[in-house]
Design an enzyme around this catalytic site. Structure first.
Site, PDB file in Angstrom:
ATOM      1  N   GLY A  62     -49.845  13.282  69.203  1.00 46.21           N
ATOM      2  CA  GLY A  62     -51.270  13.344  68.885  1.00 46.21           C
ATOM      3  C   GLY A  62     -51.733  14.784  68.925  1.00 46.21           C
ATOM      4  N   CYS A  89     -43.786  13.647  72.319  1.00 41.29           N
ATOM      5  CA  CYS A  89     -44.735  14.766  72.245  1.00 41.29           C
ATOM      6  C   CYS A  89     -45.959  14.509  73.141  1.00 41.29           C
ATOM      7  CB  CYS A  89     -45.117  15.016  70.784  1.00 41.29           C
ATOM      8  SG  CYS A  89     -45.977  16.579  70.561  1.00 41.29           S
ATOM      9  N   TYR A  90     -47.104  14.182  72.561  1.00 40.66           N
ATOM     10  CA  TYR A  90     -48.286  13.880  73.380  1.00 40.66           C
ATOM     11  C   TYR A  90     -47.943  12.771  74.379  1.00 40.66           C
ATOM     12  CZ  TYR A  90     -53.158  12.609  74.485  1.00 40.66           C
ATOM     13  OH  TYR A  90     -54.344  12.348  75.130  1.00 40.66           O
ATOM     14  N   HIS A 175     -40.054  15.437  67.828  1.00 43.49           N
ATOM     15  CA  HIS A 175     -40.367  14.238  67.039  1.00 43.49           C
ATOM     16  C   HIS A 175     -39.098  13.609  66.454  1.00 43.49           C
ATOM     17  CE1 HIS A 175     -44.774  14.446  67.054  1.00 43.49           C
ATOM     18  NE2 HIS A 175     -44.577  15.747  67.185  1.00 43.49           N
ATOM     19  N   GLU A 177     -38.790  10.916  64.950  1.00 43.72           N
ATOM     20  CA  GLU A 177     -39.091  10.121  63.752  1.00 43.72           C
ATOM     21  C   GLU A 177     -39.092  10.936  62.467  1.00 43.72           C
ATOM     22  OE1 GLU A 177     -41.076  11.098  66.103  1.00 43.72           O
ATOM     23  OE2 GLU A 177     -43.150  11.404  65.480  1.00 43.72           O
ATOM     24  N   SER A 230     -51.514  -6.396  38.777  1.00 39.58           N
ATOM     25  CA  SER A 230     -51.654  -5.109  38.093  1.00 39.58           C
ATOM     26  C   SER A 230     -50.391  -4.813  37.309  1.00 39.58           C
ATOM     27  CB  SER A 230     -51.883  -4.009  39.117  1.00 39.58           C
ATOM     28  OG  SER A 230     -50.696  -3.817  39.865  1.00 39.58           O
ATOM     29  N   GLY A 232     -47.820  -3.881  38.960  1.00 43.19           N
ATOM     30  CA  GLY A 232     -47.119  -3.032  39.914  1.00 43.19           C
ATOM     31  C   GLY A 232     -46.373  -3.844  40.973  1.00 43.19           C
ATOM     32  N   VAL A 233     -45.695  -3.112  41.867  1.00 41.87           N
ATOM     33  CA  VAL A 233     -44.829  -3.755  42.858  1.00 41.87           C
ATOM     34  C   VAL A 233     -45.622  -4.648  43.822  1.00 41.87           C
ATOM     35  CG1 VAL A 233     -43.131  -3.329  44.675  1.00 41.87           C
ATOM     36  CG2 VAL A 233     -43.417  -1.688  42.850  1.00 41.87           C
ATOM     37  N   ASP A 234     -46.704  -4.108  44.390  1.00 40.48           N
ATOM     38  CA  ASP A 234     -47.350  -4.810  45.500  1.00 40.48           C
ATOM     39  C   ASP A 234     -47.938  -6.155  45.081  1.00 40.48           C
ATOM     40  OD1 ASP A 234     -46.733  -2.409  46.579  1.00 40.48           O
ATOM     41  OD2 ASP A 234     -48.782  -1.651  46.613  1.00 40.48           O
ATOM     42  N   SER A 235     -48.751  -6.141  44.025  1.00 40.33           N
ATOM     43  CA  SER A 235     -49.378  -7.400  43.650  1.00 40.33           C
ATOM     44  C   SER A 235     -48.328  -8.393  43.149  1.00 40.33           C
ATOM     45  CB  SER A 235     -50.483  -7.181  42.615  1.00 40.33           C
ATOM     46  OG  SER A 235     -49.961  -6.640  41.428  1.00 40.33           O
ATOM     47  N   LYS A 383     -44.200   0.315  51.878  1.00 35.43           N
ATOM     48  CA  LYS A 383     -43.811   0.207  50.465  1.00 35.43           C
ATOM     49  C   LYS A 383     -42.300  -0.031  50.288  1.00 35.43           C
ATOM     50  CE  LYS A 383     -45.421   1.116  46.181  1.00 35.43           C
ATOM     51  NZ  LYS A 383     -46.738   0.684  45.710  1.00 35.43           N
TER      52      LYS A 383
END
Ligand code: XMP
Length: 527
Positions: A62, A89-90, A175, A177, A230, A232-235, A383
């Site tokens: 943070g 970290c934080y 970090h 990650e 749409s 697209g991938v998500d919908s 995603k």
């Protein structure tokens, strides 16, 4: 109070967010080895955290200092809950500060690449080399450790790792990650799997089965749902999951807003119906949209015009479906949205706990009398996870690999006024650009690649004829998430082919330029 994600997996790692720009990455990395993880605001009450039955807790980084009056607060009781804890970290400073150590501003701020030496083996370093290349980003350091803790790693300037194994607490100043930290994944895995004993069962198959069962239970035997597609991938993935659960009781609405790419209206319908077996109502409203766009040149006005018109068309169609179902004694009660986890986390951030869905996800404005309830099957996913789920659902790669495409479509890639002629010109140029990028095997390697039509005419010569026509810009960028981007160094021969094909095949364009601007300071789209 945050909306708790529904954990389909048997093990959960909770990540408490103290506001680091990398917090979401911690969740993604942990999920990469198939352990489910959720991000909660650091202020989440201990009872709420424990209700998830987590196997362990990660305290994120943070930007604040633990000793600041307005430092983000977590209930220090989490440190007494008996669960394994990893501070990052934080998080390291939080543990130190609250358990009796001292955190002070560091003499040398560490930012960027650093080398860490593991000085005292601890479980989280199991199997890692003694010298680690890591990513640092801190201005404070632990001057005095809390009683019971020992130093496990150091940089030349500061403490880089601490542990109190009797209390099952570990912390690192760097970090793990971030990709620049080599072996960071191994460290997180040591914590989640070896120390916490989390099971690695967050798999696409697991997610699909449990999500379908959940949607079935939610919607019941007779409920109906609608979903805006749409292309697209998500919908698409959201729609396929819901269709697997309730079959024909899902109706998808796909709107041609007049600024789709070449042949897209037909292609998407075909894929959705024939390839995915979805029940699709396709509405060609191009004329309506183009009429609203006439004379509009300001980018935000274009977005507004398209957004408002979309809501109007969607409402009309939804109402028709709603009334048809009602007259047959059934009811549409559900609206499917492809909201993803980053939107959910963003809206429940450390500083602003308001729940706002991004405007382009929100079809909004639906008639109040419909009182639709939301189904958001992807709200726990990132995603790349959505793509993995799509693959397991055997959806065509063509949909899963699709580059992001803005809701206002080609309208924000036609600078100046959007007219039917200009849309047609850009559709042709864009189709050539996409085709050549695909032919070169680069389509899924770049984040986005497209053509932009400029309202500038220049002089050229074709055969013996002087030409005076539009300029087209090609934009191709590499990016992780669209927030920052680098222009892609496309091979010259690919650029050459795109340019010569556009100039010779697209009437109305006689010059092609390549955009070499990164984001920031540029944006990806030109408008
Ligand atoms: P910018 O241009 O802001 O774009 O660097 C970042 C990402 O967002 C997409 N984008 C949009 N998506 N509605 C959308 O649905 C919009 O109005 C919009 N504007 C930009 C853009 O394509 C890129 O992926």
């Amino acid at each position: 109070m945050p909306t708790l994600p529904d954990t389909n997996a048997t093990s959960t790692i909770v990540i408490l967010d103290f506001g680091s720009q990398y917090t979401q990455l911690i969740a993604r990395r942990i999920r990469e080895f198939n352990v489910f993880s959720v991000v909660l605001p650091c202020t989440t009450p201990l009872d709420t955290i424990l209700a998830l039955q987590p196997k362990g807790i990660v305290l994120s980084g943070g930007p604040s200092s633990v000793y600041d009056a307005d430092a983000p607060k977590a209930d220090p009781a989490i440190l007494q809950a008996g669960l394994p804890i990893l501070g990052i970290c934080y998080g390291l400073q939080f543990i130190t500060h609250h358990l009796g150590g001292k955190v002070v501003p560091a003499a040398a701020r560490e930012y960027g690449h650093a080398e860490v030496e593991v000085t005292d083996p601890a479980l989280i370093f199991h199997g890692l080399p003694k010298r680690l290349e890591v990513w640092m980003s801190h201005g404070d350091h632990a001057e005095t450790l809390a009683p019971g803790f020992r130093v496990t790693a150091r940089t030349a300037n500061a403490v880089a790792g601490i542990a109190d194994e009797s209390r099952r607490m570990w912390a690192v100043q760097f970090h793990p990650e971030v990709v620049h930290t080599k072996h960071g994944m191994a460290l997180l895995k040591n914590f989640a799997v070896t120390i916490c004993g989390a099971t690695q069962d967050w798999t696409p198959a697991h997610f699909i089965t449990s999500t379908i069962a959940k949607i079935r239970a939610q919607v019941g035997e007779t409920g109906h749902a609608i979903c805006g597609l749409s292309g697209g991938v998500d919908s698409s993935v959201a729609a396929v999951l819901v269709a697997r659960a309730i079959g024909d009781r899902l109706t998808c609405i796909f709107v041609n807003n007049g600024v789709l790419r070449k042949d897209e209206f037909e292609k998407v319908q075909k894929t959705m119906r024939e390839g995915l077996g979805l029940n699709v109502v396709a509405v060609d409203s191009s004329a309506r949209f183009l009429a609203k766009l006439a004379g509009v040149t300001d980018p935000e006005q274009k977005r507004k015009a398209i957004g408002n018109e979309f809501i109007a068309v969607f409402d009309d169609e939804a109402k028709k479906i709603f009334e048809a179902e009602q007259s047959s004694g059934e009811e549409v009660a559900w609206l499917v949205q492809g909201t993803l986890y980053p939107d959910v986390i963003e809206s429940a951030s450390v500083h602003g706990p308001s729940h706002v869905i991004k405007s382009h996800h929100n079809v909004g404005g639906l008639p109040a009398d419909m009182k639709l309830k939301l189904i958001e099957p992807l709200r726990d996913l990132f995603k790349d996870e959505v793509r993995r789920i799509g693959r397991d659902l055997r959806m065509p790669e063509e949909i899963l690999e699709r580059q992001p495409f803005p809701g206002p479509g080609l309208a924000v890639r036609i600078l100046g006024e959007v007219t039917p002629d200009r849309v047609a010109i850009l559709q042709e140029a864009d189709a050539i650009c996409v085709e050549e990028i695909k032919r070169a095997g680069l389509y899924s390697k770049v984040w986005q690649s497209f053509a932009v039509l400029l309202p500038i005419k220049t002089v050229g010569v074709m055969g013996d004829q002087r030409t005076y026509a539009y300029t087209c810009a090609i934009r191709a960028v590499e990016s992780e998430d669209g927030m920052t981007a680098d222009w892609a160094a496309l091979p010259y021969d690919v650029l050459r082919t795109i340019s010569s094909r556009i100039v010779s095949e697209v009437r109305g364009i006689n010059r092609v330029v390549y955009d070499i601007t990164s984001k920031p300071p540029g944006t990806i789209e030109w408008e």
